[in-house]
Design a protein around this motif. Structure first.
Motif, PDB file in Angstrom:
ATOM      1  N   ARG A  37       0.793  -1.250   0.125  1.00  0.00           N
ATOM      2  CA  ARG A  37       0.518   0.191  -0.494  1.00  0.00           C
ATOM      3  C   ARG A  37       0.815   1.081  -0.122  1.00  0.00           C
ATOM      4  NH1 ARG A  37      -3.066  -3.283   3.585  1.00  0.00           N
ATOM      5  NH2 ARG A  37      -5.328  -3.634   2.610  1.00  0.00           N
ATOM      6  N   THR A  38       1.797   0.738   0.560  1.00  0.00           N
ATOM      7  CA  THR A  38       2.874   2.237   1.019  1.00  0.00           C
ATOM      8  C   THR A  38       3.733   2.314  -0.663  1.00  0.00           C
ATOM      9  OG1 THR A  38       3.940   1.284   2.389  1.00  0.00           O
ATOM     10  CG2 THR A  38       2.713   2.359   3.141  1.00  0.00           C
ATOM     11  N   THR A  39       4.429   1.508  -1.155  1.00  0.00           N
ATOM     12  CA  THR A  39       5.254   1.350  -1.816  1.00  0.00           C
ATOM     13  C   THR A  39       4.651   1.877  -3.640  1.00  0.00           C
ATOM     14  OG1 THR A  39       6.903   0.177  -0.801  1.00  0.00           O
ATOM     15  CG2 THR A  39       7.176   0.528  -2.895  1.00  0.00           C
ATOM     16  N   CYS A  40       3.554   1.039  -3.181  1.00  0.00           N
ATOM     17  CA  CYS A  40       2.449   1.078  -5.081  1.00  0.00           C
ATOM     18  C   CYS A  40       0.876   1.600  -4.929  1.00  0.00           C
ATOM     19  CB  CYS A  40       2.465  -0.400  -4.833  1.00  0.00           C
ATOM     20  SG  CYS A  40       3.279  -1.652  -4.804  1.00  0.00           S
ATOM     21  N   PRO A  41       1.527   2.830  -5.062  1.00  0.00           N
ATOM     22  CA  PRO A  41      -0.318   4.432  -5.268  1.00  0.00           C
ATOM     23  C   PRO A  41      -1.331   3.237  -6.655  1.00  0.00           C
ATOM     24  CG  PRO A  41       1.977   5.717  -6.163  1.00  0.00           C
ATOM     25  CD  PRO A  41       2.638   3.649  -5.533  1.00  0.00           C
ATOM     26  N   ASP A  42      -0.985   2.799  -7.469  1.00  0.00           N
ATOM     27  CA  ASP A  42      -1.391   2.573  -8.392  1.00  0.00           C
ATOM     28  C   ASP A  42      -1.948   0.662  -7.568  1.00  0.00           C
ATOM     29  OD1 ASP A  42      -2.164   4.590  -9.041  1.00  0.00           O
ATOM     30  OD2 ASP A  42      -0.687   3.452 -11.034  1.00  0.00           O
ATOM     31  N   ASN A  90      18.180 -13.363   1.858  1.00  0.00           N
ATOM     32  CA  ASN A  90      17.714 -11.996   2.619  1.00  0.00           C
ATOM     33  C   ASN A  90      17.823 -12.565   4.034  1.00  0.00           C
ATOM     34  OD1 ASN A  90      16.430 -10.207   3.366  1.00  0.00           O
ATOM     35  ND2 ASN A  90      14.487 -11.206   3.619  1.00  0.00           N
ATOM     36  N   PRO A  91      19.537 -12.042   4.329  1.00  0.00           N
ATOM     37  CA  PRO A  91      19.793 -12.478   5.847  1.00  0.00           C
ATOM     38  C   PRO A  91      19.380 -11.871   6.943  1.00  0.00           C
ATOM     39  CG  PRO A  91      21.600 -11.414   4.995  1.00  0.00           C
ATOM     40  CD  PRO A  91      20.939 -11.883   4.300  1.00  0.00           C
ATOM     41  N   ALA A  92      19.114 -10.448   6.979  1.00  0.00           N
ATOM     42  CA  ALA A  92      18.228  -9.994   7.933  1.00  0.00           C
ATOM     43  C   ALA A  92      16.371 -10.152   8.217  1.00  0.00           C
ATOM     44  CB  ALA A  92      18.306  -8.872   7.625  1.00  0.00           C
ATOM     45  N   GLY A  93      15.872 -11.175   6.737  1.00  0.00           N
ATOM     46  CA  GLY A  93      14.842 -11.066   7.016  1.00  0.00           C
ATOM     47  C   GLY A  93      13.884 -10.038   6.260  1.00  0.00           C
ATOM     48  N   ASP A  94      14.169  -9.210   5.525  1.00  0.00           N
ATOM     49  CA  ASP A  94      14.168  -7.709   5.483  1.00  0.00           C
ATOM     50  C   ASP A  94      12.622  -7.191   4.489  1.00  0.00           C
ATOM     51  OD1 ASP A  94      15.684  -6.219   6.520  1.00  0.00           O
ATOM     52  OD2 ASP A  94      17.214  -6.141   4.843  1.00  0.00           O
ATOM     53  N   LEU A  95      12.163  -7.498   4.532  1.00  0.00           N
ATOM     54  CA  LEU A  95      10.918  -6.762   3.003  1.00  0.00           C
ATOM     55  C   LEU A  95      10.980  -6.302   2.124  1.00  0.00           C
ATOM     56  CD1 LEU A  95       7.428  -6.690   5.870  1.00  0.00           C
ATOM     57  CD2 LEU A  95       8.660  -8.955   4.780  1.00  0.00           C
ATOM     58  N   TYR A  96      10.556  -7.007   1.036  1.00  0.00           N
ATOM     59  CA  TYR A  96      10.530  -5.696   0.205  1.00  0.00           C
ATOM     60  C   TYR A  96      10.190  -6.098  -1.046  1.00  0.00           C
ATOM     61  CZ  TYR A  96      14.323  -9.856  -1.104  1.00  0.00           C
ATOM     62  OH  TYR A  96      14.710 -11.121  -2.040  1.00  0.00           O
ATOM     63  N   LEU A  97       9.721  -5.534  -2.277  1.00  0.00           N
ATOM     64  CA  LEU A  97       9.122  -6.193  -3.297  1.00  0.00           C
ATOM     65  C   LEU A  97      10.236  -6.582  -4.614  1.00  0.00           C
ATOM     66  CD1 LEU A  97       6.294  -3.246  -3.270  1.00  0.00           C
ATOM     67  CD2 LEU A  97       6.132  -6.593  -3.054  1.00  0.00           C
ATOM     68  N   THR A  98       9.931  -7.463  -5.265  1.00  0.00           N
ATOM     69  CA  THR A  98      10.805  -7.483  -6.439  1.00  0.00           C
ATOM     70  C   THR A  98      11.035  -7.156  -7.526  1.00  0.00           C
ATOM     71  OG1 THR A  98      10.362  -9.133  -7.064  1.00  0.00           O
ATOM     72  CG2 THR A  98      11.428 -10.475  -5.804  1.00  0.00           C
ATOM     73  N   SER A  99      11.590  -6.564  -8.692  1.00  0.00           N
ATOM     74  CA  SER A  99      11.598  -5.172  -9.366  1.00  0.00           C
ATOM     75  C   SER A  99       9.941  -5.605 -10.518  1.00  0.00           C
ATOM     76  CB  SER A  99      12.154  -5.409 -10.753  1.00  0.00           C
ATOM     77  OG  SER A  99      13.031  -6.534 -11.120  1.00  0.00           O
ATOM     78  N   ALA A 100      10.399  -7.195 -10.576  1.00  0.00           N
ATOM     79  CA  ALA A 100       9.283  -7.947 -11.233  1.00  0.00           C
ATOM     80  C   ALA A 100       7.654  -8.033 -10.180  1.00  0.00           C
ATOM     81  CB  ALA A 100       8.649  -9.245 -11.544  1.00  0.00           C
TER      82      ALA A 100
END
Length: 123
Positions: A37-42, A90-100
């Motif tokens: 919701r915060t990263t993807c405005p659409d 992802n050693p720290a277990g971060d939440l992230y979105l891939t480019s795809a």
């Protein structure tokens, strides 16, 4: 706000979760939904199945890190003449979105529009 996916959705895509994993998954799925919701405005234009799929993938990446790899970026073990080396994705277990995943959610996609700069002629 509700999460885009449930722990049951994650189980269907990965493996049966223990009660402790389900609790962690529920929290991570909430966090992944907030990230979208915060990263993807659409994000509202994405299909519910796309949101569910991406939310589960983000949470799974974070859960794969586990608790024993916190902060590890590389690991090597040697015993005699045998050596084994690991590099954690992802050693720290971060939440992230891939480019795809971002592309599926409409981030970074090109759009075209036009503006008529000529006023209409008055009779």
């Amino acid at each position: 706000m509700t999460a885009f996916a449930t722990a049951d959705d994650l189980e269907k895509r990965w493996h049966a979760l223990t009660p402790t994993e389900k609790h962690k998954a529920t929290t991570l799925l909430d966090d992944a939904s907030d990230l979208i919701r915060t990263t993807c405005p659409d994000w509202q234009q994405a299909r519910p199945s796309t949101l569910r799929r991406i939310c589960c993938a983000v949470a799974k990446r974070a859960m794969l890190a586990g608790d024993d790899t916190a902060g590890v970026s590389q690991h090597t073990e040697t015993a005699g003449s045998y050596s084994e080396s690991y590099s954690y994705s992802n050693p720290a277990g971060d939440l992230y979105l891939t480019s795809a995943e971002k592309k599926s959610l409409g981030v970074g996609c090109q759009r075209a529009f036009s503006v008529d700069m000529m006023p209409e002629a008055s009779p």
